[in-house]
Design a protein around this motif. Structure first.
Motif, PDB file in Angstrom:
ATOM      1  N   LEU B 655     -12.795  -7.384   7.778  1.00 11.51           N
ATOM      2  CA  LEU B 655     -14.075  -7.432   7.066  1.00 11.51           C
ATOM      3  C   LEU B 655     -15.131  -6.605   7.792  1.00 11.51           C
ATOM      4  N   PHE B 656     -15.087  -6.680   9.112  1.00  9.23           N
ATOM      5  CA  PHE B 656     -16.108  -5.983   9.899  1.00  9.23           C
ATOM      6  C   PHE B 656     -15.662  -4.581  10.316  1.00  9.23           C
ATOM      7  N   HIS B 657     -14.571  -4.128   9.768  1.00  5.98           N
ATOM      8  CA  HIS B 657     -14.046  -2.796  10.075  1.00  5.98           C
ATOM      9  C   HIS B 657     -13.823  -2.618  11.576  1.00  5.98           C
ATOM     10  N   ARG B 704     -24.813  -8.199   5.291  1.00  8.77           N
ATOM     11  CA  ARG B 704     -24.362  -9.525   4.862  1.00  8.77           C
ATOM     12  C   ARG B 704     -23.322 -10.085   5.821  1.00  8.77           C
ATOM     13  N   GLY B 705     -23.345 -11.401   5.932  1.00  4.09           N
ATOM     14  CA  GLY B 705     -22.360 -12.063   6.780  1.00  4.09           C
ATOM     15  C   GLY B 705     -22.889 -12.386   8.162  1.00  4.09           C
ATOM     16  N   ILE B 706     -24.092 -11.894   8.483  1.00  3.07           N
ATOM     17  CA  ILE B 706     -24.689 -12.146   9.787  1.00  3.07           C
ATOM     18  C   ILE B 706     -26.022 -12.856   9.553  1.00  3.07           C
ATOM     19  N   LEU B 726     -20.330 -15.448   3.942  1.00  6.13           N
ATOM     20  CA  LEU B 726     -18.922 -15.069   4.048  1.00  6.13           C
ATOM     21  C   LEU B 726     -18.099 -15.769   2.966  1.00  6.13           C
ATOM     22  N   GLU B 729     -18.636 -14.105  -0.186  1.00  8.58           N
ATOM     23  CA  GLU B 729     -17.963 -12.829  -0.225  1.00  8.58           C
ATOM     24  C   GLU B 729     -16.481 -13.029  -0.542  1.00  8.58           C
TER      25      GLU B 729
END
Lengths: 140, 738
Positions: B655-657, B704-706, B726, B729
């Protein structure tokens, strides 16, 4: 008006002294923010404050250079949570007579001036801010 | 909410309103007599009276509600310019505030005395009568002032005019007598003038008829006080001044204001006609209520140490106090606060919480040091010292925990605070919408962080408006559907573990999911192919998409261009999550799941591809070790089978590459909010820690997600995952791929 003069590689840039809060040495490791635009170097904790650090080279679309960035110029006023990663900081100089920059105009650049026989690109704090915000808009 | 807790809350809130009323009245009082009263101030007073009325009504405090209603009416007229803010009005308001305070004091003791009830009634009547048509052909106000004709004779025309004006406005008039030494009387008089000026108007300065002693000179200042006797007395403390109030007879023909202002006991005007100096047997004007009891009649001779005394206007007078006491049987309202509550700026609490956060970090470092000292032989310290250090550190830990807990508790307020405000609005909304609504509140005692409660009012308001506007049917439609005439809208809060669930539900028509689908298709929020695959629940969730609104007709209530997506975002900012349930014909319910606090949270520290992240522990359900072969792929997305339940499986690294490492097993952090569950794969688990989350700057908010960043004590900044985002998502991916 007094400006803080700093460099990205050999290029000299200036920001009004009133727009700069302080200059710090970057931490050994930034905390990387996943899924943030590449120009965002990361975040750092400065005395309890979370600061977003942007690499000026990438923000201004400058070519990559060999010298690692060694200073973070922290902005002031409403932009206290923003820092610019630059190659080095030269000092504070009085910059007068700023003329329009030749070539393409970006909101981040206010104009150019001469300082000690050399050119300085004077940056516009608000324009920089807008450029950072713009980083996020196309991706999302 | 029942009993003492509700009462305490009422007293606390009412005290706050009265404090605000008092402050504004004081400010108005400062510009008394001038016509430049700040209209915003009057508006503020009006709003305060209005809130007091609502609050008192809500808590069944009839007497306060009635008087507040009177005050509100008066202030409304004032605010609309139908009434001039003269001294009678201002004095009445000040008296009304006194009455409120007495009423509240009784309410806080659970009493209700007849005397005070009567006083409240009288006060309400007095407020209602204020501003009645102006009296016709009134006598010269100066005639009502009891002043020696000899003194009057020396007034200039202007002074007389000012005096008349002051009498007309029912300003309390004083004769201020001051004796000075001849050598420096000019200085002394100037000082006295300076002291008096802020307190009112100096109408005239006359040499006193009474000599000021051998080496002295005395003056009589005729003074229109804008403050009551107490304030005047204290304002002149330290000067050689003595105060005599000039009696003003009430208007002949019993002006309502005047009679109300000077209660029973006022002798008929006739009785006091005649000589220049009168007996002091008269009722005190309103501002005198707080005047200190009079001492003996005779003024002190010059040379006596400067001392303030409020004495009647005539040397032979009876003390004022007896009279005043007769008119006001109640004791003076106590100045002591009725509530044990301290109102603290939430910013200060934030500062303290931050401080505790830093202390926790220092404690963690100390603990590490203690541990090293105990185990590591390389450091040459005695074993005893190591043990001692470890013990003290544990002690510190316990105390810090207590401190943290106390601070967090200080931030907690019952959600009832916002519920009650909403309750007051429901009736109006229902009326405007032409619906008949029964509004039921439960669980108001559940506590949440103050910041969260504050942020809740808008989303809840929106949901309730929705329920009334879109959910509840008009009475006829309900009857036709075989339901009761009145629709029920419920607001309910409940604590569930580390979270609080607030639900807004109605027994209305429910959401038509096919209608939702059609709108979503028309607005191109989903493709027909996607829509065809969607479950009913997924279709319902489309209402949270930006740009979605089920009604074409823009309603005045809900259709203000603010959709449910905003509600959802607002909740997201609070790390909360919203869920909808609906059944056609039976009703709709929105469930809001919120963390109890955002200030200090316990977090699970995890590592992914060499990076460290913190996951708020309140949303972590369990942690599993999973082998790669346990992960299956359903419709191109990875899922995990957990005791028969299929969980979406999210690789944080992917997800975070971040570069993914091949692993023999995954640690899966199972997170859940409301009904949603998901497994998040991480590489390492580093343990638990208390963290203070600091928001990322405005620019990074769109990542997003943080949810923010925190410091783990090793001076490294770590990002905190936003589990709600998350989860969303994960579900969005599900939807996209479906």
């Amino acid at each position: 008006m007094r400006h803080v003069i700093f460099r990205v590689e050999k290029e000299r840039y200036g920001l009004p002294l009133s727009a700069v809060r302080e200059v710090v040495v970057p931490p050994a490791r930034f905390t990387l923010v996943p899924r943030a635009p590449p120009a965002i170097t990361g975040v750092m904790n400065l005395r309890g404050r979370v600061v977003t650090v942007v690499e000026l080279r990438q923000l201004l679309n400058l070519p990559e250079g060999p010298t690692p960035p060694a200073r973070v110029v922290l902005l002031d006023r409403g932009r206290r949570d923003l820092g610019l990663l630059v190659t080095d900081v030269d000092g504070i100089e009085a910059v007068e007579r700023i003329s329009t920059a030749p070539g393409r105009v970006t909101p981040a650049v206010r104009g150019v001036a001469r300082l000690g026989g050399l050119g300085v690109t004077v940056l516009e704090p608000e324009g920089l801010d807008a450029a950072v915000v713009a980083l996020f808009t196309p991706s999302k | 909410m029942t009993g003492t807790k509700a009462l305490a809350e009422f007293v606390a809130e009412a005290t706050e309103i009265l404090d605000a009323l008092g402050r504004d009245l004081l400010a108005l009082d400062e510009v008394r007599g001038r016509d430049d009263a700040d209209p915003e101030r009057v508006n503020g007073l009006f709003r305060a009276a209005h809130s007091l009325k609502g609050l008192a009504g809500l808590f069944g405090q009839e007497r306060i509600a009635r008087l507040a209603n009177g005050a509100e009416d008066l202030l409304d007229r004032l605010r609309l310019g139908r009434l001039r803010l003269d001294d009678a009005v201002l004095d009445s308001l000040v008296d009304a505030l006194d009455t409120f305070q007495s009423l509240l004091a009784e309410a806080s003791r659970g009493e209700e005395t007849d005397g005070l009830s009567r006083r409240a009634e009288d006060m309400a009547t007095r407020l209602a009568r204020l501003g009645s048509p102006p009296r016709a052909a009134e006598e010269d106000p100066l005639e009502r002032l009891e002043l020696d004709p000899q003194v009057r004779a020396v007034f200039t025309e202007y002074e007389e005019h000012r005096l008349r004006e002051n009498v007309r406005r029912e300003v309390s008039l004083w004769r201020v007598r001051a004796a000075f030494d001849l050598s420096d009387f000019d200085q002394g008089l100037a000082d006295l003038n300076a002291r008096l000026k802020p307190l009112g108007e100096i109408i005239s300065t006359l040499p006193s008829a009474r000599p000021g002693g051998v080496n002295g000179i005395a003056f009589d200042l005729i003074f229109g006080a804008q403050v009551n006797g107490d304030a005047l007395t204290s304002g002149l403390l330290g000067t050689p001044a003595e105060l005599f109030q000039l009696p003003v007879r009430p208007v002949v023909g019993a002006m309502p204001v005047a009679t109300a202002a000077s209660p029973e006991g006022a002798p008929s005007p006739k009785a006091r006609r005649g000589g220049g100096r009168k007996k002091a047997a008269r009722a005190p004007p309103p501002s005198e209520e707080t005047a200190p009891p009079a001492g003996e009649g005779a003024p002190s001779a010059p040379g006596v140490p400067p001392r303030m005394r409020a004495v009647p206007a005539v040397e032979s007078a009876a003390p004022l106090a007896s009279d005043a006491g007769g008119a006001r049987p109640e004791a003076e309202p106590s100045l002591r606060s009725l509530t044990q509550t301290v109102r603290v700026d939430i910013g200060r609490l934030d500062g303290l919480i931050n401080m505790v956060g830093e202390l926790l970090l220092i404690k963690a470092n100390l603990q590490r040091l203690a541990e090293t000292t105990r185990q590591d032989g390389a450091i040459a310290v005695s074993k005893l010292f190591g043990q001692e250090l470890a013990r003290e550190t544990r002690q510190l830990e316990r105390k810090l925990e207590a401190l943290q807990e106390g601070l967090l508790e200080a931030r907690m307020v019952p959600v009832g605070q916002v519920f009650d405000k909403l309750a007051r609005l429901v009736r109006r909304i229902a009326r405007d919408a032409g619906k008949e609504i029964d509004f039921a509140i439960s669980g108001g005692e559940v506590e949440l962080d103050k910041l969260i409660v504050e942020e809740l009012s808008d989303p809840l308001m929106h949901l309730i408006r929705n329920a009334i506007d879109h959910g509840a049917e008009p009475p006829e439609a309900r009857l036709a559907a075989g339901k009761s005439r009145r629709a029920v809208v419920q607001l309910h809060a409940e604590q569930k573990g580390n979270h609080v669930v607030i639900s807004v539900s109605d027994d209305g028509s429910g959401i038509d999911e096919t209608g939702v689908r059609d709108v979503a298709l028309a607005r191109r929020l989903v493709t027909p192919a996607q829509a065809a695959e969607m479950s009913r629940r997924e279709l319902l969730n489309l209402i949270f998409l930006p740009g979605f609104s089920t009604r074409d007709r823009v309603s005045e209530l809900s259709g203000r261009g603010v959709g449910l997506d905003v509600v959802k975002n607002n909740l997201g900012n609070l790390s909360g999550i919203i869920d909808v349930w609906s059944e056609r014909g039976r009703g709709t319910a929105f469930h809001l799941t919120l963390p109890v606090t955002l200030a200090i949270i316990r977090a699970l520290v995890v590592g992914v591809s060499g990076r460290t992240y913190a996951v708020p522990l309140n949303s972590v359900l369990e942690i599993l070790a999973v082998r790669p072969e346990d992960i299956s792929t359903v419709e191109r997305r990875e899922v995990l089978d957990l005791r028969g339940q299929t969980l979406p499986f999210l690789r944080l690294a992917r997800l975070f590459h971040l570069p993914e490492r091949p692993v023999g097993r995954h640690f899966v952090v199972v997170v859940g909010l409301a009904q949603q569950r998901m497994g998040i794969a991480v590489d390492e688990l580093h343990g638990q820690q208390d963290i203070v989350t600091k928001p990322l700057g405005g620019r990074l908010r769109s990542v997003r997600g943080i949810s923010g960043a925190t410091d783990l004590g090793n001076r490294r900044t770590v990002l905190v995952l936003d589990v709600a985002e998350l989860l969303e998502e994960g579900i969005a991916q599900e939807r996209r791929r479906a």
